[in-house]
Design an enzyme around this catalytic site. Structure first.
Site, short mmCIF file in Angstrom:
data_model
loop_
_atom_site.label_atom_id
_atom_site.label_comp_id
_atom_site.label_asym_id
_atom_site.label_seq_id
_atom_site.Cartn_x
_atom_site.Cartn_y
_atom_site.Cartn_z
N GLN A 192 0.06 2.18 -12.78
CA GLN A 192 0.57 3.03 -13.58
C GLN A 192 -0.31 3.13 -14.98
O GLN A 192 0.07 3.92 -15.98
CB GLN A 192 1.95 3.13 -14.01
CG GLN A 192 2.98 3.38 -12.81
CD GLN A 192 2.90 4.71 -12.41
OE1 GLN A 192 2.54 5.69 -13.05
NE2 GLN A 192 3.67 4.87 -11.35
N HIS A 228 -3.06 8.35 -6.16
CA HIS A 228 -2.13 9.42 -6.14
C HIS A 228 -1.44 9.44 -7.45
O HIS A 228 -0.79 10.55 -7.89
CB HIS A 228 -1.16 9.42 -5.00
CG HIS A 228 -0.13 8.49 -4.97
ND1 HIS A 228 1.09 8.87 -5.35
CD2 HIS A 228 0.04 7.19 -4.69
CE1 HIS A 228 1.87 7.88 -5.13
NE2 HIS A 228 1.16 7.03 -4.53
N GLY A 265 -1.79 1.57 -3.14
CA GLY A 265 -1.61 0.67 -4.12
C GLY A 265 -0.74 -0.35 -3.64
O GLY A 265 -0.84 -1.50 -4.06
N THR A 266 0.20 -0.03 -2.69
CA THR A 266 1.08 -1.26 -1.96
C THR A 266 0.12 -2.36 -1.17
O THR A 266 0.31 -3.22 -1.38
CB THR A 266 2.14 -0.55 -1.24
OG1 THR A 266 2.88 0.13 -2.06
CG2 THR A 266 3.09 -1.54 -0.51
N CYS A 289 11.51 5.02 -6.15
CA CYS A 289 12.04 4.34 -5.10
C CYS A 289 13.35 3.97 -5.04
O CYS A 289 14.00 3.69 -4.10
CB CYS A 289 11.19 2.84 -4.87
SG CYS A 289 9.43 3.15 -5.01
N SER A 316 -4.17 2.87 -7.81
CA SER A 316 -3.67 3.76 -6.25
C SER A 316 -4.19 5.18 -7.05
O SER A 316 -3.65 5.67 -8.18
CB SER A 316 -1.92 3.75 -6.26
OG SER A 316 -1.87 4.74 -5.75
N ASN A 344 6.16 1.44 -14.28
CA ASN A 344 6.31 2.78 -13.74
C ASN A 344 7.57 3.43 -14.29
O ASN A 344 7.57 4.91 -14.14
CB ASN A 344 6.49 2.57 -12.12
CG ASN A 344 7.30 1.52 -11.61
OD1 ASN A 344 6.99 0.33 -11.90
ND2 ASN A 344 8.25 1.80 -10.71
C1 LIG Z 1 3.47 0.11 -10.61
C2 LIG Z 1 3.51 0.63 -9.33
N1 LIG Z 1 3.01 -0.32 -8.19
C3 LIG Z 1 2.79 0.03 -6.93
C4 LIG Z 1 3.08 1.31 -6.56
C5 LIG Z 1 2.59 1.56 -5.06
O1 LIG Z 1 1.72 2.48 -4.85
P1 LIG Z 1 1.66 3.28 -3.52
O2 LIG Z 1 2.54 4.42 -3.53
O3 LIG Z 1 -0.21 3.71 -3.52
O4 LIG Z 1 1.46 2.49 -2.46
C6 LIG Z 1 3.58 2.17 -7.28
C7 LIG Z 1 3.95 3.44 -7.08
O5 LIG Z 1 4.96 4.00 -7.29
C8 LIG Z 1 3.55 2.00 -8.69
O6 LIG Z 1 4.14 2.71 -9.72
#
Ligand SMILES: Cc1ncc(COP(=O)(O)O)c(C=O)c1O
Length: 393
Positions: free
Chosen positions: A178, A200, A69-70, A325, A198, A150
Site C-alpha cells: 500500500q 493492482h 502481492g500475496t 477482505c 502488488s 491498507n
Molecule cells: C497491505 C497488503 N498486503 C497484501 C495484499 C495482497 O495483495 P494481492 O491482492 O496482490 O494479493 C494487500 C491487498 O489488499 C494489501 O493491502
C-alpha cells in the site's frame, strides 16, 4: 458511479492497457525462445524490470516478478522460514499486518515457530519500543512489518525499525503493497532486505506483483521449474502483465517526482474537512501526519459502517468498511482493535480511498451522499449507539 475504494484495487491506467495489448496477440512469443521474436519479448520484460527497480531505487537484478502481492509476501516469508528454521529463531511481525502476512506467520506458529506480534499506538503506528525490545530479546531470525497500512493508510516507521533490525542482524521484510507508487521509496536509503509489491494497487492489473531482494540476501525459491527470473520464481513469464506493471511503475514514478499525488491528498483532505464540519459525531482515525495520500478512515457515531456501505452503494458511491477482505464480516477489524478503537466506533467506520482519477466534483458529490446516508441511518437506527440495521432502501 463514484469509486472511492482504491485501497481494495485501482482502475487499470489507459496507458497501461495500451502498453499491454501488443503482448497478447502480436508479441506472444516465449521470452526463453531463441528466435528474434522471443528476444523482443525478453527486451520488454527487461524494460519493465528496469521501471519497477527505478520506482523503489533498486537494481534491475534485485526485482523478481510474481503472481500477486500475496504471493510476494508468502515467497519471502516461506523462504525466510526455511532458511532460519523453527528451532533456532523466532519471527517478529506486527498486529496490524494484512492477512497475507498474518496467515503465513500463523502457519509458522502452527509448526512450532515462536511468533512475536508488536502493537501500535492510538494513531496506528508501530510501537518502536516494543519492536526494539523484541529484537533485543530471544534470538530472532527475521522480522516482517508493513510499510503502510491498507485500512488506515498510516505509514509505519520502517526506516527506524529496519535500522534496529540491522543492529541485531535480523533479516527484514516489508509488505510495501500500500506504499509503493503512492509515496517515495528508495531502498538505497531504507535498508530493507525484502520488499513486496502488488500491481493492482497502483493502476496495473490484478494478478501481477514483484519482490525486491537485496543483492546478496539468502533466498530459497518457493516455485521451482524452468529457472525463469534467475531461478528465483520459475514459470513462463506473464509478459503482458509484467509490461503493464512496468508502465504503471513509470507513471507512478513520474507522478511522485512531479508531486502530482498532492492532488489526491487535497481531495482526501477536502472530504475529511467537509465531513467533520458538516456531520455531527465524525472521528478521523489514524495519524494525520504519517499517511499515504490516498486514504481517509472515518467513524460516524450511531451509524453502522455496513449499513452506510449499502446505502452509499445504492446511491452510486463505492467505499469499504475496514479492509476489503473484512467486508461481509461483522467483526471490527484487527487493525482498529490494535489501535484501541472501541468496538462501536470500529463498526461505525468507513475506509474511503482515492486515486488520481478521483475528481473534486466526485469528492463533493460523495460528501453529499454520505451526509444523506448518515442522516437516514441515524433516523432508522435511532437511539444511542450502534443499533440493529433494519432498513437499507
Ligand atoms: C497491505 C497488503 N498486503 C497484501 C495484499 C495482497 O495483495 P494481492 O491482492 O496482490 O494479493 C494487500 C491487498 O489488499 C494489501 O493491502
Amino acid at each position: 458511479m463514484i469509486y472511492l475504494d482504491n485501497h481494495a484495487t485501482t482502475a487499470v491506467h489507459p496507458e497501461v492497457v495500451e502498453a499491454m495489448l501488443p503482448f497478447f496477440a502480436e508479441y506472444y512469443h516465449n521470452p526463453s525462445s531463441g528466435y528474434r521474436a522471443g528476444k523482443t519479448v525478453q527486451k520488454a520484460i527487461a524494460e519493465a524490470r528496469g521501471e519497477v527497480a527505478q520506482l523503489i531505487g533498486a537494481k534491475e537484478e534485485e526485482v523478481v516478478f510474481t503472481g500477486c502481492g500475496t504471493e510476494s509476501n508468502n515467497m519471502v516469508l516461506k523462504s525466510l522460514a526455511r532458511i532460519y528454521g523453527r528451532k533456532t529463531s523466532r519471527v517478529i511481525t506486527g498486529e496490524i499486518e494484512h492477512s497475507a502476512v498474518l496467515r503465513p506467520c500463523q502457519a509458522m506458529e502452527d509448526v512450532g515457530f515462536e511468533v512475536h506480534r508488536c502493537g501500535v499506538d492510538a494513531e496506528g503506528r508501530l510501537d518502536l519500543g516494543q519492536f526494539k525490545e523484541a529484537c533485543a530479546g530471544a534470538e530472532t531470525g527475521f522480522a516482517s512489518l508493513m510499510w503502510a497500512n491498507n485500512e488506515t493508510g498510516v505509514i509505519q516507521p520502517i526506516t527506524e525499525a529496519c535500522e534496529i533490525a540491522r543492529e541485531h542482524e535480523i533479516a527484514f521484510h516489508t509488505d510495501a503493497i500500500q506504499a509503493v507508487g503512492k509515496i517515495p521509496i528508495d531502498v538505497k536509503e531504507v535498508p530493507v532486505d525484502f520488499l513486496s509489491i502488488s500491481g493492482h494497487k497502483f493502476h496495473a492489473p490484478k494478478g501481477i506483483g514483484a519482490i525486491y531482494l537485496r543483492e546478496g540476501v539468502r533466498f530459497e525459491p518457493l516455485i521451482r521449474g524452468g529457472g525463469q527470473e534467475d531461478g528465483r520464481r520459475s514459470g513462463t513469464e506473464n509478459v503482458a502483465y509484467i509490461v503493464g506493471l512496468g508502465r504503471a511503475a513509470k507513471i507512478m514514478r513520474v507522478a511522485i517526482e512531479k508531486d502530482r499525488h498532492a492532488g489526491i491528498a487535497a481531495n482526501r483532505d477536502h472530504l475529511e474537512k467537509r465531513l467533520s464540519e458538516e456531520i455531527e459525531g465524525v472521528t478521523l482515525n489514524g495519524s494525520r501526519e504519517h499517511r499515504v495520500p490516498t486514504c481517509a478512515h472515518v467513524s460516524f457515531e450511531r451509524c453502522e459502517g455496513a449499513g452506510l456501505l449499502i446505502l452509499l452503494d445504492e446511491s452510486g458511491v463505492m467505499v469499504s468498511t475496514g479492509s476489503a477482505c473484512m467486508t461481509g464480516k461483522q467483526q471490527p477489524s484487527h487493525v482498529q482493535m490494535a489501535m484501541g478503537i472501541s468496538t462501536e466506533q470500529a463498526k461505525s467506520s468507513l475506509r474511503i480511498s482515492f486515486s488520481s482519477f478521483t475528481t473534486r466534483e466526485e469528492t463533493d458529490e460523495a460528501v453529499e451522499k454520505i451526509k444523506k446516508a448518515v442522516k437516514k441511518l441515524r433516523q432508522v437506527q435511532g437511539g444511542d449507539g450502534v443499533g440493529p440495521v433494519m432498513v437499507y432502501s
